[in-house]
Design a protein around this motif. Structure first.
Motif, PDB file in Angstrom:
ATOM      1  N   ILE A 252     143.103  -2.798  83.591  1.00 50.85           N
ATOM      2  CA  ILE A 252     143.318  -3.933  82.681  1.00 50.85           C
ATOM      3  C   ILE A 252     142.225  -4.979  82.878  1.00 50.85           C
ATOM      4  N   CYS A 253     141.944  -5.293  84.132  1.00 47.16           N
ATOM      5  CA  CYS A 253     140.985  -6.362  84.412  1.00 47.16           C
ATOM      6  C   CYS A 253     139.562  -5.977  84.040  1.00 47.16           C
ATOM      7  N   TYR A 254     139.138  -4.775  84.421  1.00 49.77           N
ATOM      8  CA  TYR A 254     137.738  -4.476  84.107  1.00 49.77           C
ATOM      9  C   TYR A 254     137.537  -4.259  82.613  1.00 49.77           C
ATOM     10  N   ALA A 255     138.566  -3.818  81.898  1.00 47.71           N
ATOM     11  CA  ALA A 255     138.413  -3.631  80.457  1.00 47.71           C
ATOM     12  C   ALA A 255     138.305  -4.970  79.731  1.00 47.71           C
ATOM     13  N   LEU A 256     139.163  -5.923  80.103  1.00 52.86           N
ATOM     14  CA  LEU A 256     139.230  -7.174  79.358  1.00 52.86           C
ATOM     15  C   LEU A 256     138.297  -8.256  79.892  1.00 52.86           C
ATOM     16  N   LEU A 257     138.153  -8.338  81.219  1.00 51.90           N
ATOM     17  CA  LEU A 257     137.365  -9.429  81.779  1.00 51.90           C
ATOM     18  C   LEU A 257     135.865  -9.174  81.708  1.00 51.90           C
ATOM     19  N   ASP A 258     135.460  -7.907  81.660  1.00 46.28           N
ATOM     20  CA  ASP A 258     134.036  -7.619  81.471  1.00 46.28           C
ATOM     21  C   ASP A 258     133.544  -8.155  80.121  1.00 46.28           C
ATOM     22  N   LEU A 259     134.440  -8.177  79.122  1.00 49.10           N
ATOM     23  CA  LEU A 259     134.063  -8.711  77.818  1.00 49.10           C
ATOM     24  C   LEU A 259     133.792 -10.212  77.898  1.00 49.10           C
ATOM     25  N   GLU A 260     134.593 -10.905  78.692  1.00 50.15           N
ATOM     26  CA  GLU A 260     134.374 -12.343  78.861  1.00 50.15           C
ATOM     27  C   GLU A 260     133.003 -12.620  79.452  1.00 50.15           C
ATOM     28  N   LEU A 268     127.596 -10.473  73.851  1.00 56.14           N
ATOM     29  CA  LEU A 268     128.578 -10.313  72.779  1.00 56.14           C
ATOM     30  C   LEU A 268     128.900 -11.664  72.181  1.00 56.14           C
ATOM     31  N   GLY A 269     129.353 -11.662  70.938  1.00 55.59           N
ATOM     32  CA  GLY A 269     129.839 -12.888  70.312  1.00 55.59           C
ATOM     33  C   GLY A 269     131.336 -13.032  70.537  1.00 55.59           C
ATOM     34  N   ASP A 270     131.821 -14.254  70.586  1.00 57.38           N
ATOM     35  CA  ASP A 270     133.246 -14.459  70.848  1.00 57.38           C
ATOM     36  C   ASP A 270     134.111 -13.872  69.726  1.00 57.38           C
ATOM     37  N   ALA A 271     133.571 -13.828  68.502  1.00 59.81           N
ATOM     38  CA  ALA A 271     134.350 -13.262  67.397  1.00 59.81           C
ATOM     39  C   ALA A 271     134.609 -11.771  67.611  1.00 59.81           C
ATOM     40  N   ALA A 291     140.249 -25.966  67.315  1.00 64.33           N
ATOM     41  CA  ALA A 291     139.821 -27.042  68.200  1.00 64.33           C
ATOM     42  C   ALA A 291     139.333 -26.523  69.544  1.00 64.33           C
ATOM     43  N   GLN A 292     139.683 -25.282  69.872  1.00 59.06           N
ATOM     44  CA  GLN A 292     139.269 -24.718  71.144  1.00 59.06           C
ATOM     45  C   GLN A 292     137.806 -24.268  71.080  1.00 59.06           C
ATOM     46  N   SER A 293     137.110 -24.330  72.237  1.00 58.58           N
ATOM     47  CA  SER A 293     135.759 -23.772  72.311  1.00 58.58           C
ATOM     48  C   SER A 293     135.859 -22.255  72.329  1.00 58.58           C
ATOM     49  N   SER A 294     134.748 -21.577  72.090  1.00 59.38           N
ATOM     50  CA  SER A 294     134.759 -20.111  72.090  1.00 59.38           C
ATOM     51  C   SER A 294     135.180 -19.582  73.459  1.00 59.38           C
ATOM     52  N   ARG A 295     134.744 -20.243  74.527  1.00 62.73           N
ATOM     53  CA  ARG A 295     135.131 -19.815  75.869  1.00 62.73           C
ATOM     54  C   ARG A 295     136.632 -19.955  76.070  1.00 62.73           C
ATOM     55  N   GLN A 296     137.195 -21.066  75.600  1.00 66.66           N
ATOM     56  CA  GLN A 296     138.640 -21.277  75.744  1.00 66.66           C
ATOM     57  C   GLN A 296     139.436 -20.275  74.914  1.00 66.66           C
ATOM     58  N   ARG A 297     138.955 -19.986  73.703  1.00 65.75           N
ATOM     59  CA  ARG A 297     139.660 -19.011  72.874  1.00 65.75           C
ATOM     60  C   ARG A 297     139.686 -17.638  73.533  1.00 65.75           C
ATOM     61  N   CYS A 298     138.548 -17.220  74.059  1.00 68.28           N
ATOM     62  CA  CYS A 298     138.491 -15.919  74.739  1.00 68.28           C
ATOM     63  C   CYS A 298     139.440 -15.879  75.935  1.00 68.28           C
TER      64      CYS A 298
END
Length: 449
Positions: A252-260, A268-271, A291-298
């Motif tokens: 779960i972590c390496y799949a999702l957090l590597d994208l961050e 990668l783009g946040d979209a 209102a959230q930044s792209s980092r916060q949304r991710c």
């Protein structure tokens, strides 16, 4: 297999060549109700040198210049957090179903999985999986084959197949704390949960990875007996059920957090990330969300997705509990049997990482450089050890090379060639990315004043 045995808190040490139980923690450690056996395990891993060195080891991006990019240490801490949540959730379900042994609490399940997650990457060498490939490549090169002629098949397999999973176990069972006398002496339950591949290279059943070097085989035989792990071949056992939770937390972590990380460093783009995670998440009202930044949304979407995956994995574990206990579980892993939404999201995340992150030029160049980097260190150490053990005499340069190993575990004439080579792998595999690169430069003579 049964939960009372699988949650054994017995610890083992090496005494007079035999694997024997230690004295109870309550008499040896001064443990009390506020520090359970599994909390002791956690503390021993956290305070180990091997754990600290993960802070300078590659997760995905070697020598990352961005402060928020994951390394092996931050990855391990996050996996442990997800693993604890998974274990706690399963523990509550086990208790509600009457499966949890008397004297154990749901948090015990969470703690065992948490420690296994925390320790699962301790054996990763410099430069991550590329470092593993570089070490294997050197020993499999026909030019270097003469150094392995005197080894048995099992010993040769071990030396030619540096395996991070097996080295994680080796660190816990042999190298840290009580060196060569039981290592960290963790509970049997924690050791069992760590064993994702509980077999040696001699009985892999088609699986490339393994968890047990010949050096730790007597230890694992005793631990497997204590836990009641089912034998499924020659020095091959069924997995401890909680190892499946450790595996799921890591995936779960390496799949999702590597994208961050990829968003943070501009790969990668946040979209793109938001699109992948959308199947497991929901959005706020348009105004609050924008209102959230792209980092916060991710980060928010990632948190929602992880929460959903934890729920799915815990339920899947309980659905297949009897198969896990009987050693007849047929799934590839728990995530492969989760809801289509969880499976699709993780697979799309991994595919995006494979195509857009792992093959990026900046990463490729560093990975290519890992081969001559680690190769130069082995070029220095292996001939020196071979000359000492087999030929009985060393050159001045080789004598100096052997001095490098003395800071950890010196090679002596009492060692077999296999034991001596394992000490080299301990030394090189234990280096951080920075230390390996620095040593390669220094031993080459490049950059001398």
């Amino acid at each position: 297999m049964s939960w009372p045995q699988l949650l054994s808190t017995r610890r083992f040490r090496l005494k007079d060549g035999e694997i024997v139980p230690t004295v109870t923690p309550s008499t040896q450690e001064g443990a009390d109700a506020l520090r359970t056996d599994f909390h002791i395990d956690y503390d021993r891993v956290v305070f180990s040198g091997a754990f600290r060195r993960l802070g300078r080891k590659t997760q995905v991006h070697p020598f990352a210049e961005h402060d928020l990019t994951h390394n092996r240490l931050t990855h391990s801490v996050e996996v442990a957090s997800v693993g604890r949540s998974l274990g706690n959730r399963v523990g509550v379900m086990l208790q509600a179903g009457g499966f949890l042994p008397q004297g154990n609490t749901p948090s015990d399940i969470g703690a065992v999985v948490q420690v296994a997650c925390l320790a699962h990457d301790l054996g990763n060498p410099p430069f991550g999986h590329t470092g593993e490939d570089a070490l294997r490549d050197w020993f499999r090169n026909p030019v270097n084959s003469r150094y392995l002629d005197a080894l048995s098949t099992a010993e040769r397999n071990d030396i030619q197949t540096y395996e991070g999973n097996a080295h994680s176990l080796r660190i816990l069972a042999s190298l840290e704390m009580y060196r060569n006398k039981g290592g960290m002496r963790l509970t049997a339950a924690t050791i069992g949960a760590l064993l994702k591949y509980p077999w040696t290279t001699l009985d892999p059943a088609g699986v490339k990875k393994f968890n047990i070097y010949q050096t730790e085989l007597p230890f694992i035989r005793r631990v497997a007996e204590e836990l009641g792990l089912l034998e499924q071949g020659n020095d091959r056992w069924a997995r401890h059920p909680l190892s499946y939770l450790m595996e799921a937390a890591d995936d779960i972590c390496y799949a999702l957090l590597d994208l961050e990380d990829a968003v943070e460093i501009g790969l990668l783009g946040d979209a793109e990330v938001e699109s992948i995670l959308s199947e497991l998440t929901f959005t706020e009202t348009a105004g609050a969300w924008q209102a959230q930044s792209s980092r916060q949304r991710c980060a928010m979407l990632r948190g929602m997705a992880i929460g959903r995956a934890i729920d799915d994995v815990a339920q899947t574990f309980m659905t297949h509990q009897q198969d896990l206990l009987s050693g007849t579980f047929k799934g590839k892993d728990l995530l492969a049997l989760c809801s289509p939404e969880v499976q699709n999201t993780l697979e799309k995340a991994k595919e995006l990482a494979r195509t857009r992150i792992f093959r990026h030029q900046s990463k490729l160049i560093t990975e290519i450089a890992a081969f001559p980097c680690l190769g130069s260190v082995l070029d220095l150490l292996v001939p020196a050890v071979y000359a000492l053990i087999v030929e009985g005499q060393v050159s001045t340069r080789q004598s100096l090379a052997l001095e490098l190993l003395k800071q950890d575990d010196p090679v002596t004439l009492e060692n077999s060639l296999y034991q001596a080579y394992m000490k080299i792998l301990d030394f090189v595999g234990g280096m951080t990315d920075n230390a390996a690169a620095k040593m390669a430069r220094e031993v080459s003579g490049i950059g001398m004043v």
